[in-house]
Motif scaffolding. Structure first.
Motif, PDB file in Angstrom:
ATOM      1  N   ARG A 226      32.459  57.114   7.758  1.00 34.36           N
ATOM      2  CA  ARG A 226      31.086  56.666   7.494  1.00 34.36           C
ATOM      3  C   ARG A 226      31.105  55.156   7.310  1.00 34.36           C
ATOM      4  O   ARG A 226      31.940  54.622   6.587  1.00 34.36           O
ATOM      5  CB  ARG A 226      30.541  57.352   6.237  1.00 34.36           C
ATOM      6  CG  ARG A 226      29.107  57.032   5.916  1.00 34.36           C
ATOM      7  CD  ARG A 226      28.610  57.932   4.783  1.00 34.36           C
ATOM      8  NE  ARG A 226      29.341  57.709   3.552  1.00 34.36           N
ATOM      9  CZ  ARG A 226      28.982  56.823   2.606  1.00 34.36           C
ATOM     10  NH1 ARG A 226      27.898  56.088   2.773  1.00 34.36           N
ATOM     11  NH2 ARG A 226      29.684  56.687   1.515  1.00 34.36           N
ATOM     12  N   GLU A 248      23.276  53.798   6.995  1.00 34.11           N
ATOM     13  CA  GLU A 248      24.587  54.420   7.135  1.00 34.11           C
ATOM     14  C   GLU A 248      24.827  54.783   8.596  1.00 34.11           C
ATOM     15  O   GLU A 248      23.886  55.028   9.347  1.00 34.11           O
ATOM     16  CB  GLU A 248      24.672  55.695   6.292  1.00 34.11           C
ATOM     17  CG  GLU A 248      24.594  55.465   4.800  1.00 34.11           C
ATOM     18  CD  GLU A 248      24.781  56.773   4.033  1.00 34.11           C
ATOM     19  OE1 GLU A 248      25.186  56.707   2.870  1.00 34.11           O
ATOM     20  OE2 GLU A 248      24.536  57.851   4.618  1.00 34.11           O
ATOM     21  N   PRO A 250      27.204  57.617   9.794  1.00 36.22           N
ATOM     22  CA  PRO A 250      28.222  58.671   9.761  1.00 36.22           C
ATOM     23  C   PRO A 250      28.660  58.989  11.186  1.00 36.22           C
ATOM     24  O   PRO A 250      27.829  59.076  12.092  1.00 36.22           O
ATOM     25  CB  PRO A 250      27.488  59.849   9.120  1.00 36.22           C
ATOM     26  CG  PRO A 250      26.040  59.605   9.423  1.00 36.22           C
ATOM     27  CD  PRO A 250      25.865  58.122   9.475  1.00 36.22           C
TER      28      PRO A 250
END
Length: 297
Positions: A226, A248, A250
């Protein structure tokens, strides 16, 4: 018949060596530092500690092994082999410098200046090398996540801490930014660049931006698949927005940036001289890298 393992010692020229090379003699270097309020003895002491550490690690290499030494400035010209055990003797940043050139070889970080270095990546002392070197062939390692940028012309850059995308000199960069393959928004932006970092980088540049923003994003761990990304100083205008400024990534999610300036660069781990160069209309995709850094804990 298989080749014997090779210990590759990675180091960098010390500040003392650079000073003497530039000024010609120890005395001239000492005079130069004194005009800046510094004492050359402190610089020389760190140089001698580094040299002693290199000598101690070299002496610990098993007699049946091959060995090689490479200075940081020569990493891009050194050919690492599958049977190598890489021993980084120096600071944490030197591990990041070498990581992009490896393909799964185990790495041992040796701290030459305990107490001065954080020791996040150089976790061991020179005296530990005798036990660590043979163990590196069979022991487990921490698999640290890395970040990669791949341009539409097949240029590729890999980094351990973070990748920066922006203008030379960190001036205003213009581009379009969005997440790949999610059907979401793509935003035209003007900013001082985009930073995409790993959990290892969360101890450095990414952490400083994260602290300033005060977002609810959680910093990733070094082995997490991540990443975090931040747009630096996005500028709102009738033609540019500021709605996509952090998030983010991921795995396998990726960020895509399309250049709308004459010239943008992409560099990793602070090595601006080793950068990809992009021109108007080119695009670059950034996300977690398939390769990992295998760091002996």
């Amino acid at each position: 018949m298989s080749l014997a393992p090779r210990a590759v010692l990675v180091h960098r020229t010390t500040e003392y060596e650079e000073l003497v090379a530039h000024h010609g003699t120890h005395g001239q270097a000492a005079f130069f530092l004194s005009t800046r309020g510094r004492d050359i003895e402190e610089v020389a002491d760190r140089h001698h500690r580094t040299r002693r550490a290199l000598a101690e690690v070299t002496a610990a290499i098993p007699l049946t092994w091959r060995q090689a030494t490479v200075e940081r400035a020569d990493l891009d010209r050194f050919l690492f082999a599958p049977e190598d055990v890489v021993v980084v003797v120096g600071q944490d940043g030197l591990v990041a410098n070498v990581a992009k050139y490896l393909a799964g070889q185990p790495v041992i970080g040796i701290d030459t200046d305990p107490g001065r270095n954080p020791g996040v990546l150089v976790r061991h002392r020179p005296a530990d090398a005798a036990a660590l070197l043979p163990a590196a062939l069979s022991t487990g390692a921490d698999e640290l996540t890395m970040v990669e940028a791949v341009a539409d012309d097949t240029q590729r850059l890999v980094a351990l801490n973070e990748i920066y995308l922006g203008a030379v000199g960190h001036q205003t960069a213009r581009y379009r930014l969005g997440l790949e393959d999610d059907g979401g928004a793509v935003e035209a932006q003007a900013s001082s660049g985009v930073l995409v970092g790993t959990g290892t980088g969360a101890t450095g540049w990414i952490r400083s931006v994260w602290q300033e923003r005060g977002t609810g994003l959680r910093l990733p761990g070094p082995t997490e698949q991540r990443l975090l990304w931040f747009v630096r100083e996005a500028w709102p205008s009738p033609a540019t927005g500021t709605s996509l400024v952090a998030g983010e990534l991921p795995a396998p999610a990726r960020l895509r940036l399309t250049v709308e300036s004459e010239h943008l660069i992409v560099f990793g781990d602070g090595m601006e001289k080793d950068a990809l160069e992009l021109t108007w209309g080119q695009s670059v995709s950034v996300g977690a890298c398939g390769q990992r850094l295998r760091l002996i804990g």
